[in-house]
Design a protein around this motif. Structure first.
Motif, mmCIF file in Angstrom:
data_model
loop_
_atom_site.group_PDB
_atom_site.id
_atom_site.type_symbol
_atom_site.label_atom_id
_atom_site.label_comp_id
_atom_site.label_asym_id
_atom_site.label_seq_id
_atom_site.Cartn_x
_atom_site.Cartn_y
_atom_site.Cartn_z
ATOM 1 N N LEU A 174 11.332 3.425 -4.938
ATOM 2 C CA LEU A 174 9.894 3.452 -5.274
ATOM 3 C C LEU A 174 9.645 3.213 -6.766
ATOM 4 N N HIS A 175 10.235 2.161 -7.271
ATOM 5 C CA HIS A 175 10.102 1.821 -8.695
ATOM 6 C C HIS A 175 8.639 1.608 -9.094
ATOM 7 N N LEU A 176 7.902 0.854 -8.294
ATOM 8 C CA LEU A 176 6.509 0.564 -8.648
ATOM 9 C C LEU A 176 5.647 1.823 -8.602
ATOM 10 N N LEU A 177 5.843 2.633 -7.571
ATOM 11 C CA LEU A 177 5.074 3.872 -7.468
ATOM 12 C C LEU A 177 5.326 4.765 -8.671
ATOM 13 N N ARG A 178 6.582 4.888 -9.066
ATOM 14 C CA ARG A 178 6.916 5.761 -10.198
ATOM 15 C C ARG A 178 6.269 5.290 -11.494
ATOM 16 N N HIS A 179 5.906 4.031 -11.572
ATOM 17 C CA HIS A 179 5.251 3.498 -12.767
ATOM 18 C C HIS A 179 3.744 3.312 -12.567
ATOM 19 N N PRO A 194 2.359 -5.904 -22.317
ATOM 20 C CA PRO A 194 3.781 -5.538 -22.336
ATOM 21 C C PRO A 194 4.136 -4.421 -21.360
ATOM 22 N N GLN A 195 3.211 -3.484 -21.131
ATOM 23 C CA GLN A 195 3.518 -2.351 -20.264
ATOM 24 C C GLN A 195 3.877 -2.807 -18.857
ATOM 25 N N TRP A 196 3.039 -3.673 -18.279
ATOM 26 C CA TRP A 196 3.246 -4.065 -16.887
ATOM 27 C C TRP A 196 4.268 -5.183 -16.767
ATOM 28 N N LEU A 197 4.432 -6.003 -17.797
ATOM 29 C CA LEU A 197 5.519 -6.977 -17.795
ATOM 30 C C LEU A 197 6.872 -6.269 -17.786
ATOM 31 N N GLN A 198 6.966 -5.151 -18.509
ATOM 32 C CA GLN A 198 8.211 -4.391 -18.536
ATOM 33 C C GLN A 198 8.519 -3.784 -17.166
ATOM 34 N N VAL A 199 7.477 -3.342 -16.456
ATOM 35 C CA VAL A 199 7.683 -2.794 -15.113
ATOM 36 C C VAL A 199 8.291 -3.862 -14.200
ATOM 37 N N LEU A 200 7.792 -5.101 -14.312
ATOM 38 C CA LEU A 200 8.298 -6.187 -13.471
ATOM 39 C C LEU A 200 9.642 -6.720 -13.941
ATOM 40 N N ASN A 235 -6.361 6.285 -2.509
ATOM 41 C CA ASN A 235 -6.566 4.954 -1.949
ATOM 42 C C ASN A 235 -5.575 4.709 -0.808
ATOM 43 N N LYS A 236 -5.680 3.541 -0.190
ATOM 44 C CA LYS A 236 -4.837 3.244 0.967
ATOM 45 C C LYS A 236 -3.361 3.212 0.586
ATOM 46 N N ALA A 237 -3.062 2.677 -0.592
ATOM 47 C CA ALA A 237 -1.662 2.617 -1.024
ATOM 48 C C ALA A 237 -1.074 4.020 -1.160
ATOM 49 N N GLU A 238 -1.834 4.927 -1.741
ATOM 50 C CA GLU A 238 -1.344 6.298 -1.907
ATOM 51 C C GLU A 238 -1.107 6.961 -0.561
ATOM 52 N N ARG A 239 -1.997 6.694 0.401
ATOM 53 C CA ARG A 239 -1.798 7.270 1.730
ATOM 54 C C ARG A 239 -0.583 6.650 2.418
ATOM 55 N N GLY A 240 -0.359 5.376 2.179
ATOM 56 C CA GLY A 240 0.830 4.742 2.737
ATOM 57 C C GLY A 240 2.109 5.318 2.165
ATOM 58 N N TYR A 241 2.115 5.577 0.864
ATOM 59 C CA TYR A 241 3.289 6.187 0.235
ATOM 60 C C TYR A 241 3.525 7.597 0.756
ATOM 61 N N MET A 242 2.445 8.297 1.119
ATOM 62 C CA MET A 242 2.624 9.623 1.710
ATOM 63 C C MET A 242 3.401 9.535 3.021
ATOM 64 N N LEU A 243 3.159 8.449 3.779
ATOM 65 C CA LEU A 243 3.931 8.227 5.001
ATOM 66 C C LEU A 243 5.400 7.989 4.673
ATOM 67 N N CYS A 244 5.637 7.219 3.614
ATOM 68 C CA CYS A 244 7.021 6.914 3.221
ATOM 69 C C CYS A 244 7.770 8.170 2.794
ATOM 70 N N ARG A 245 7.100 8.979 2.009
ATOM 71 C CA ARG A 245 7.771 10.152 1.441
ATOM 72 C C ARG A 245 7.630 11.386 2.321
ATOM 73 N N GLN A 246 6.757 11.279 3.354
ATOM 74 C CA GLN A 246 6.503 12.385 4.263
ATOM 75 C C GLN A 246 6.193 13.673 3.496
ATOM 76 N N THR A 247 5.341 13.504 2.501
ATOM 77 C CA THR A 247 4.968 14.648 1.672
ATOM 78 C C THR A 247 3.846 15.431 2.319
ATOM 79 N N GLY A 248 3.902 16.720 2.192
ATOM 80 C CA GLY A 248 2.837 17.578 2.705
ATOM 81 C C GLY A 248 1.830 17.877 1.619
ATOM 82 N N THR A 249 1.049 18.882 1.861
ATOM 83 C CA THR A 249 0.038 19.301 0.896
ATOM 84 C C THR A 249 0.632 20.373 -0.005
#
Length: 498
Positions: free
Chosen positions: A46-51, A106-112, A195-209
């Motif tokens: 989850l490199h992109l999520l972490r950034h 530079p910030q987002w170029l470095q992420v990529l 947002n939808k991406a955050e909810r999708g990542y919750m499925l990936c990580r199976q995080t609770g509340t």
């Protein structure tokens, strides 16, 4: 920069939205309907999520569109994020094209530029929705209204999606809140901070509340008092809203505690900045209502998890204490349910939208530096704290309670302004106030416990003897272990403002 509000609504209200006269009155063209399916990509770690970034590829009218959203913030429910979007020739990201869109950031170029990012990308989840889109002109403000109905899916597991997005294309962000409030008069909604991406990542990580604590407020050294006000109020609102779903869906007492703390911080912040921008009375009343709903549930949590354990641990306690705990648990669960229902209510949604709209309005025209405002404010709060401490009287619980509140307000204020100070001075001051607040808080817990036990006795005649025993035990504990008022007064009078 994408600027939008997200609101959740029941699928049962979708037809009502589609036919709503308010939308028809402002639509510049007929509604557009599309079937959209987007795949979101990231690395296994989850490199992109972490950034703080999200990357998707979606087919729109036969063309693959690549989009990366990154950075930004959510303030008063208003989502603001960087967005780079462009066509690609396949259902997979083209990082080279994305770099060109990003340009010289530079910030987002470095992420990529992470090693092997291209080869490590994989699809994590799919968002499939039916989208209805309206282009609105609301008093000269250009707003895109979207209704999305569908689901997010990963490995066969799905979560539903049914939400409104109000995106500002041109104009004043306040218009989003104003339009949402008008829409909410007829269609129940909830403000969403995910947002939808955050909810999708919750499925990936199976995080609770999980409980979310307040984050540190970061103020620029040259910030004005008006800028500090907005940063602090947004910080408080984030603290509240990030615990919202956990209170609604979970049963962790700490999440409710954190949300209640968020409300208290917000009330303290509004009081601090009252000379600069008085909060409308109707908003203050709704904040008091919210604090009361959360506070009622929190009081029972404390009684159950903390105060009654003193009796249970005592060798002379009666077997009936276990029955008393069962009664307290039932009351705690009932109050927790009531708090969750308050958060699902339209009054809560109106409060958040009204607060967001009010915060978009400019405060009194002042260029006072935040450093000067902080210094003057802390001097006033420190003086009030010393005055309250001198008036503490063991026979008058209210005087002890008022001292605790004064310590709490001074502590919150210094936490708000801490980034403006140098050195370790604030830490020592905050440490002392936290200790005073904790000691006086234990005394207050016993006062509140007696009130709750009296309420419980009125509702449960059969348990009256056990409740009377518990009250007597806690009253004796309060009498034999009172807060050391002289020591507290001495400690506070020895304090020096940073």
């Amino acid at each position: 920069m994408e600027v939008e509000l997200k609101l959740l609504l029941s699928p049962a209200d979708n037809d009502k939205l589609l036919r709503h006269p308010l939308i028809a009155a402002h639509a510049r063209a007929p509604v557009r309907t599309q079937q959209l399916s987007a795949r979101y990509f990231d690395t296994p770690d989850l490199h992109l999520l972490r950034h703080g970034a999200g990357l998707r590829v979606r087919k729109v009218d036969g063309i693959w569109i690549q989009t990366m959203k990154a950075g930004g913030s959510v303030q008063s429910g208003l989502h603001q994020r960087n967005e780079w979007e462009g066509p690609v020739d396949r259902p997979w990201p083209r990082l080279g094209k994305l770099r060109k869109l990003i340009g010289d950031d530079p910030q987002w170029l470095q992420v990529l530029a992470a090693d092997g990012l291209k080869d490590r990308l994989e699809p994590l989840f799919v968002v499939a929705v039916e989208r209805h889109t309206w282009d609105l002109d609301v008093d000269g403000n250009q707003i895109e209204l979207v209704l999305d109905h569908g689901h997010i899916e990963r490995h066969g597991r799905q979560v539903p999606v049914n939400e409104i997005e109000l995106e500002l294309k041109d104009g004043d962000p306040a218009s989003l809140f104003a339009f949402a409030l008008r829409l909410q008069e007829h269609i129940p909604q909830r403000l969403s901070n995910t947002n939808k991406a955050e909810r999708g990542y919750m499925l990936c990580r199976q995080t609770g509340t999980v409980p979310v604590r307040a984050t540190a407020v970061q103020l620029a050294p040259d910030a004005s008092a008006a800028e500090a006000r907005l940063a602090i109020l947004n910080n408080c609102l984030q603290h509240i809203q990030r615990n919202e779903n956990a209170v609604i869906e979970g049963d962790d007492a700490e999440t409710l505690h954190q949300m209640r703390v968020g409300v208290r911080r917000l009330r303290s912040a509004l009081k601090l900045f009252e000379p600069l921008a008085p909060c409308p009375p109707e908003i203050l009343e709704d904040i008091r209502w919210l604090g009361s709903e959360l506070g009622a549930a929190r009081d029972w949590d404390v009684l159950l998890a903390s105060t009654l354990t003193h009796i249970q641990a005592h060798p002379g306690s009666r077997n009936g204490v276990m029955d008393l705990q069962a009664l307290a648990l039932k009351s705690a669960q009932d109050k927790r349910h009531a708090a969750a229902q308050a958060l699902l209510s339209q009054r809560y949604t109106r409060l958040l939208l009204a607060m967001g709209l009010w915060m978009q309005q400019p405060a009194d025209d002042t260029d006072e530096p935040a450093t000067d405002f902080a210094k003057r404010t802390m001097q006033r709060l420190h003086k009030k704290l010393l005055k309250r401490s001198r008036r503490m009287n063991e026979g008058e619980p209210d005087t002890i309670h008022r001292t605790r509140i004064a310590a709490k307000r001074a502590r919150y204020a210094l936490e708000f302004f801490q980034s403006l100070y140098r050195g370790k001075g604030p830490r020592a001051y905050l440490k002392t106030l936290s200790a005073v607040q904790e000691e006086l808080g234990r005394h207050n817990d016993l006062v509140v416990a007696d009130r709750l036990l009296r309420e419980l006795a009125q509702e449960n005649d059969a348990a009256a003897p056990t409740i009377q025993f518990a009250r007597g035990y806690l009253q004796a504990l309060q009498a034999t272990q009172p807060p050391d008022q002289d020591a507290i007064r001495a400690e506070l009078h020895a304090l020096r403002l940073p």
